[in-house]
Design a protein around this motif. Structure first.
Motif, mmCIF file in Angstrom:
data_model
loop_
_atom_site.group_PDB
_atom_site.id
_atom_site.type_symbol
_atom_site.label_atom_id
_atom_site.label_comp_id
_atom_site.label_asym_id
_atom_site.label_seq_id
_atom_site.Cartn_x
_atom_site.Cartn_y
_atom_site.Cartn_z
ATOM 1 N N LYS A 72 0.751 -1.125 -0.193
ATOM 2 C CA LYS A 72 0.103 -0.098 -0.209
ATOM 3 C C LYS A 72 0.978 1.283 0.063
ATOM 4 O O LYS A 72 0.604 2.065 -0.579
ATOM 5 N N ALA A 73 1.700 1.277 0.899
ATOM 6 C CA ALA A 73 2.736 2.486 0.918
ATOM 7 C C ALA A 73 3.354 2.792 -0.581
ATOM 8 O O ALA A 73 3.619 3.678 -0.958
ATOM 9 N N ARG A 98 0.904 4.083 -2.857
ATOM 10 C CA ARG A 98 0.522 5.551 -2.331
ATOM 11 C C ARG A 98 1.749 6.472 -2.971
ATOM 12 O O ARG A 98 1.658 7.552 -3.351
ATOM 13 N N LYS A 99 2.866 6.037 -2.630
ATOM 14 C CA LYS A 99 4.141 6.693 -3.118
ATOM 15 C C LYS A 99 4.185 7.189 -4.623
ATOM 16 O O LYS A 99 4.397 8.441 -4.879
ATOM 17 N N GLU A 154 1.420 6.569 -6.859
ATOM 18 C CA GLU A 154 0.405 7.264 -7.412
ATOM 19 C C GLU A 154 0.063 9.017 -7.096
ATOM 20 O O GLU A 154 -0.337 9.513 -7.769
ATOM 21 N N CYS A 180 -1.943 11.790 -4.375
ATOM 22 C CA CYS A 180 -3.160 12.117 -4.617
ATOM 23 C C CYS A 180 -2.895 13.654 -5.044
ATOM 24 O O CYS A 180 -2.732 14.550 -4.324
ATOM 25 N N TRP A 227 -5.767 9.093 -6.068
ATOM 26 C CA TRP A 227 -4.866 8.336 -6.164
ATOM 27 C C TRP A 227 -4.645 7.305 -7.451
ATOM 28 O O TRP A 227 -4.637 6.216 -7.269
ATOM 29 N N ASP A 251 -9.954 9.061 -1.184
ATOM 30 C CA ASP A 251 -9.482 7.825 -0.210
ATOM 31 C C ASP A 251 -10.263 6.640 -0.172
ATOM 32 O O ASP A 251 -9.802 5.500 -0.195
ATOM 33 N N PHE A 264 -9.604 4.921 -3.495
ATOM 34 C CA PHE A 264 -8.501 4.222 -3.419
ATOM 35 C C PHE A 264 -8.833 3.024 -2.736
ATOM 36 O O PHE A 264 -7.972 2.033 -2.899
ATOM 37 N N ASP A 265 -9.259 2.959 -1.634
ATOM 38 C CA ASP A 265 -9.601 1.685 -0.462
ATOM 39 C C ASP A 265 -10.102 0.604 -1.390
ATOM 40 O O ASP A 265 -9.902 -0.557 -1.447
ATOM 41 N N SER A 306 0.755 -3.806 -6.663
ATOM 42 C CA SER A 306 1.494 -2.278 -7.201
ATOM 43 C C SER A 306 1.315 -2.421 -8.805
ATOM 44 O O SER A 306 1.181 -1.458 -9.371
#
Length: 209
Positions: free
Chosen positions: A62-63, A66-67, A69, A71, A98, A117, A120-121, A150
């Motif tokens: 997930k990290a 997020r890195k 993509e 927001c 994201w 968010d 994204f989830d 990813s």
């Protein structure tokens, strides 16, 4: 008998794709119910020597997503604008939050951070379920799974990629090398994709035997 509607319904109810062991169990139950096999036929779970574990995306995966993509396109009022794909010639697909794309996301789309968010989830769950289905029960570590989610989140290619086929075959070294092939957008290599694939490959190989 067309079994696809049954599998589609169960998939919708549980909110994810199937592992191969689960497909075998459902097939067995349908065969019993329709008389396709004898009532005393061996149960597929009893024949199996091991059952693949169900995966969920881990914190490292997930990290990483997020890195890469981010927001993006935050407005002065705190909401977020959709933006054209910076690497494609025609700007498609339009993206928001994201890295979310799809129906309803186009020029002029505006979301709150909460909407970004939440989507994204939801996307993470969907992509993770698709990766799990594509693996077909192949032995997979958490690090490998995270790297593949990813990769799929960015490319949407988990079902057709040679990377997936090599992993299913147990060729983890070959699968690791395949990440570097996915660095192009409109036939042009992008520096950002080169770096992202390098990090995904490193995560994948960290969990390889």
């Amino acid at each position: 008998m067309n079994r696809q509607p049954i599998f589609d319904t169960v998939r919708d109810l549980i909110g994810r794709g199937f592992m191969q062991a689960e497909v075998d169990r459902i097939d067995h139950a349908i065969d019993l119910a329709t008389g396709g096999i004898a009532a005393n036929a061996p149960h597929p779970m009893k024949r199996a020597t091991s059952v693949p574990k169900a995966f969920r995306l881990g914190p490292r995966g997930k990290a990483l997503i997020r890195k890469w993509e981010g927001c993006h396109k935050r407005r002065a009022d705190g909401r977020y604008d959709a933006y054209p794909d910076p690497g494609s010639a025609d700007g498609h697909p339009w993206t928001i939050g994201w890295g979310s794309t799809g129906p309803g996301i186009a020029k002029g789309t505006v979301w709150t951070r909460a909407q970004c968010d939440a989507r994204f989830d939801a996307d993470l769950q969907r992509y993770a379920a698709e990766v799990e289905r594509a693996l077909e029960g192949a032995p997979t570590t958490q690090a490998q799974f995270d790297a593949l989610v990813s990769f799929h989140y960015n490319t949407g290619a988990i079902f057709r990629a040679t990377l997936t086929k090599k992993h299913r075959a147990g060729d983890h070294a070959g699968a690791t090398r395949e990440f570097a092939r996915w660095i192009y957008n409109d036939r042009r290599p992008l520096a950002g994709l080169v770096r992202r694939r390098r990090e995904e490959a490193a995560l994948f190989s960290s969990g390889s035997s």
